[in-house]
Scaffold this motif. Structure first.
Motif, PDB file in Angstrom:
ATOM      1  N   ARG A   1       6.332 -19.647 -24.154  1.00 17.71           N
ATOM      2  CA  ARG A   1       6.745 -19.988 -22.789  1.00 17.71           C
ATOM      3  C   ARG A   1       7.170 -21.473 -22.709  1.00 17.71           C
ATOM      4  NH1 ARG A   1       3.033 -17.331 -19.320  1.00 17.71           N
ATOM      5  NH2 ARG A   1       4.479 -16.032 -18.189  1.00 17.71           N
TER       6      ARG A   1
ATOM      7  N   PHE B   1      10.917 -22.825 -21.929  1.00 19.37           N
ATOM      8  CA  PHE B   1      11.057 -23.731 -20.779  1.00 19.37           C
ATOM      9  C   PHE B   1      11.784 -25.013 -21.216  1.00 19.37           C
ATOM     10  CE2 PHE B   1       9.649 -26.953 -17.757  1.00 19.37           C
ATOM     11  CZ  PHE B   1       9.772 -26.294 -16.548  1.00 19.37           C
TER      12      PHE B   1
ATOM     13  N   LYS C   1      15.542 -24.685 -21.942  1.00 21.35           N
ATOM     14  CA  LYS C   1      16.380 -24.706 -20.728  1.00 21.35           C
ATOM     15  C   LYS C   1      16.533 -26.134 -20.191  1.00 21.35           C
ATOM     16  CE  LYS C   1      15.288 -20.105 -19.149  1.00 21.35           C
ATOM     17  NZ  LYS C   1      14.083 -19.549 -18.572  1.00 21.35           N
TER      18      LYS C   1
ATOM     19  N   TYR D   1       1.583 -19.929  -9.511  1.00 27.70           N
ATOM     20  CA  TYR D   1       2.542 -21.033  -9.645  1.00 27.70           C
ATOM     21  C   TYR D   1       3.759 -20.604 -10.468  1.00 27.70           C
ATOM     22  CZ  TYR D   1      -1.492 -23.821  -8.133  1.00 27.70           C
ATOM     23  OH  TYR D   1      -2.567 -24.328  -7.438  1.00 27.70           O
ATOM     24  N   LEU D   2       3.491 -19.812 -11.505  1.00 27.49           N
ATOM     25  CA  LEU D   2       4.597 -19.344 -12.360  1.00 27.49           C
ATOM     26  C   LEU D   2       5.481 -18.387 -11.576  1.00 27.49           C
ATOM     27  CD1 LEU D   2       2.623 -18.782 -15.710  1.00 27.49           C
ATOM     28  CD2 LEU D   2       4.255 -20.612 -15.221  1.00 27.49           C
ATOM     29  N   GLU D   3       4.841 -17.477 -10.810  1.00 23.41           N
ATOM     30  CA  GLU D   3       5.612 -16.498 -10.028  1.00 23.41           C
ATOM     31  C   GLU D   3       6.503 -17.185  -8.994  1.00 23.41           C
ATOM     32  OE1 GLU D   3       2.376 -14.079  -8.644  1.00 23.41           O
ATOM     33  OE2 GLU D   3       2.034 -13.366 -10.690  1.00 23.41           O
TER      34      GLU D   3
ATOM     35  N   LYS E   1       7.828 -19.956  -9.358  1.00 20.03           N
ATOM     36  CA  LYS E   1       8.749 -20.845 -10.098  1.00 20.03           C
ATOM     37  C   LYS E   1       8.523 -22.341  -9.760  1.00 20.03           C
ATOM     38  CE  LYS E   1      11.552 -17.783 -12.260  1.00 20.03           C
ATOM     39  NZ  LYS E   1      10.642 -16.649 -12.321  1.00 20.03           N
TER      40      LYS E   1
ATOM     41  N   GLU F   1       9.808 -24.689 -12.559  1.00 17.09           N
ATOM     42  CA  GLU F   1      11.267 -24.840 -12.543  1.00 17.09           C
ATOM     43  C   GLU F   1      11.697 -25.732 -11.380  1.00 17.09           C
ATOM     44  OE1 GLU F   1       9.675 -22.092 -13.147  1.00 17.09           O
ATOM     45  OE2 GLU F   1      10.590 -21.103 -14.886  1.00 17.09           O
ATOM     46  N   LYS F   2      11.002 -25.602 -10.246  1.00 15.19           N
ATOM     47  CA  LYS F   2      11.384 -26.398  -9.076  1.00 15.19           C
ATOM     48  C   LYS F   2      10.988 -27.866  -9.238  1.00 15.19           C
ATOM     49  CE  LYS F   2      10.668 -24.487  -4.889  1.00 15.19           C
ATOM     50  NZ  LYS F   2       9.847 -23.741  -3.912  1.00 15.19           N
TER      51      LYS F   2
END
Ligand code: NDP
Length: 445
Positions: A4, A8, A11, A43-45, A47, A50-51
């Motif tokens: 993961r 991450f 990206k 938190y992963l759900e 995102k 990413e934010k």
């Protein structure tokens, strides 16, 4: 490393090419918080990772100005408005020729966690320019600051974004920037921190980052029933943070033996006492000279183009700039018996260097915790401005000390692993939770 994290980071690198310092800062955080995220999948759900790495807004602009010979120059200005979940964007402005988008994004990203740790309601931001104040006259610096603020003023405000100083931006620059903002907007308001004491500044703001770093080191040492008293301390840099680090080390009975600038470092075995520090303040803040002049004045050793980490010390306070402690510097520090590193600068230790410190299980306080005293007192300056009052030195200093104690307690809460305290993990998780929970509360923004 988990799959993961790898995907991450892939990206991040693809989306932000060439921004190596930003990649480094994100990797440090994501590696240390991923186990926590996996245990808390909300938190992963949503995102949140990413934010949190994507700035809310990036402003880049042209800064034209004229030197004393009427020659025109063009610099680039930036403001990264990273995260405003818990308060207005807050973070310094850096004027240095190395400034670029990646460096400011790393600093803005770090700032989000740091500001959260302070317990005060401040979001994270950072800005600056590739302008080099070194060698410029006061009038040139003023014209540059006026041009820079002419654009920046559209984007900031006391409830929106409140910049402060950083490398190359001290009391002089904040004065010129504030003057121009006031002229353009016709309002006297707390839009910048680090202001002069006659016009809304807070007592202890100049001292705050350095004092705070020493208070944090004192807290770390306390966990091993130890203190700064009698400790030999290596300090790098010779600007704002370094000067007040030396002052507080001396005040608490320690002995600071080094200072540096981009030309090299001085080693004063006898210790940089009050009188010698007064010389440094005059040299750096008024005459704007080089640290090697200290060696001439006080007859001590000067090492050109070197950093002070080969010196035997108990505690190290890197207080110059990012990546100034490499893996080999960290190894030298550990081998020479250094037991505590408190980072006055932002990300002064490379990732390889951090691994050396953690492996050796020395007390290692990362910048986002150890140097948060500066922004904390900036937050206190904002409160005083809102209320149009000013607190005494003692009042501000005692609040600063309590904030550093609170930050330390947060690091212990989230970073304790058996007997050892991993302050990297503690600061990253502790800083993350408040911002992430707030982002969840505020919905998809
Ligand atoms: P100053 O501009 O007052 O001083 C910076 C010092 O670091 C100078 O001695 C400078 O030497 C040296 N330095 C800068 N760049 C380099 C480089 N590339 N190599 C070697 N030395 C270098 O800045 P501050 O003291 O305010 O900031 C120092 C660090 O602390 C930065 O990392 C900053 O982000 C961090 N910090 C500052 C806060 C503050 O309140 N001011 C708050 C939190 C963190 P030279 O003059 O030769 O360039």
């Amino acid at each position: 490393m988990s799959k993961r994290i790898e995907s991450f980071m892939k990206k991040i690198i693809e989306k932000n090419p060439g921004e190596t310092e930003f990649h480094q800062a994100v990797r440090e955080v994501i590696e240390s918080i991923m186990p926590f995220l996996e245990k808390n999948p909300k938190y992963l759900e949503a995102k949140i990772p990413e934010k949190i790495v994507e700035p809310e807004r990036v402003i880049m602009f042209r800064v034209p100005w004229m030197d004393d010979k009427a020659e025109i120059h063009v610099n680039r200005g930036y403001r990264i408005e990273m995260n405003s979940a818990i308060g207005p964007y807050k973070g310094g402005l850096r004027f240095h020729p190395t400034v670029n988008l990646g460096i400011l994004k790393f600093l803005a990203f770090e700032q989000v966690f740091k500001n959260s740790l302070t317990t005060l309601p401040m979001g994270g931001g950072k800005g600056g320019s590739d302008f080099d104040p070194k060698g410029k006259s006061d009038n040139e610096v003023m014209r540059f600051c006026q041009s820079f603020m002419t654009e920046l003023s559209r984007h900031i405000g006391p409830n929106t974004d409140v910049p402060a100083g950083d490398i190359g931006v001290g009391a002089r620059e904040i004065g010129y920037l504030f003057g121009q903002y006031k002229r353009l907007r016709n309002e006297f308001t707390g839009v910048l921190t680090g202001k002069g004491i006659n016009w809304g500044g807070s007592l202890i703001r100049p001292e705050a980052t350095g004092y705070g770093a020493v208070y944090f080191a004192e807290e770390m040492l306390k966990t091993r029933n130890d203190s700064i008293k009698g400790k030999i301390c290596a300090v790098s840099g010779s600007g704002n943070v370094a000067q007040y680090t030396v002052e507080k080390v001396t005040g608490l009975g320690g002995k600071a033996v080094t200072l540096s600038d981009s030309g090299g470092y001085i080693y004063d075995e006898k210790g940089i006492n009050e009188k010698k520090l007064a010389f440094v303040k005059e040299l750096k803040n008024v005459k704007r000279g080089r640290i090697k002049e200290y060696a001439k004045e006080f007859n001590c050793k000067y090492f050109e183009n070197q950093r002070p980490w080969a010196v035997k010390c108990d505690v190290a306070f890197p207080s110059a700039t990012q990546n100034e402690i490499s893996e080999s510097d960290a190894t030298k520090l550990v081998k020479s018996g250094c037991i505590c590193v408190a980072e006055g600068a932002n990300m002064p230790t490379t990732q390889e260097g951090i691994k050396i410190f953690l492996k050796a299980k020395i007390l290692y306080g990362p910048g986002k915790a150890a140097n948060a005293g500066g922004v904390a007192v900036s937050g206190l300056e904002m409160s005083q401005n809102s209320e149009r009052i000013s607190w005494t030195r003692e009042e501000v200093d005692s609040r600063l000390r309590n904030i550093m104690i609170a930050i330390h307690a947060t690091c212990v809460k989230y970073g304790k692993e058996g007997k050892y305290i991993d302050y990297v993990k503690g600061a990253n998780i502790g800083g993350f939770i408040k911002v992430a929970d707030t982002m969840l509360d505020q919905g998809l923004v």
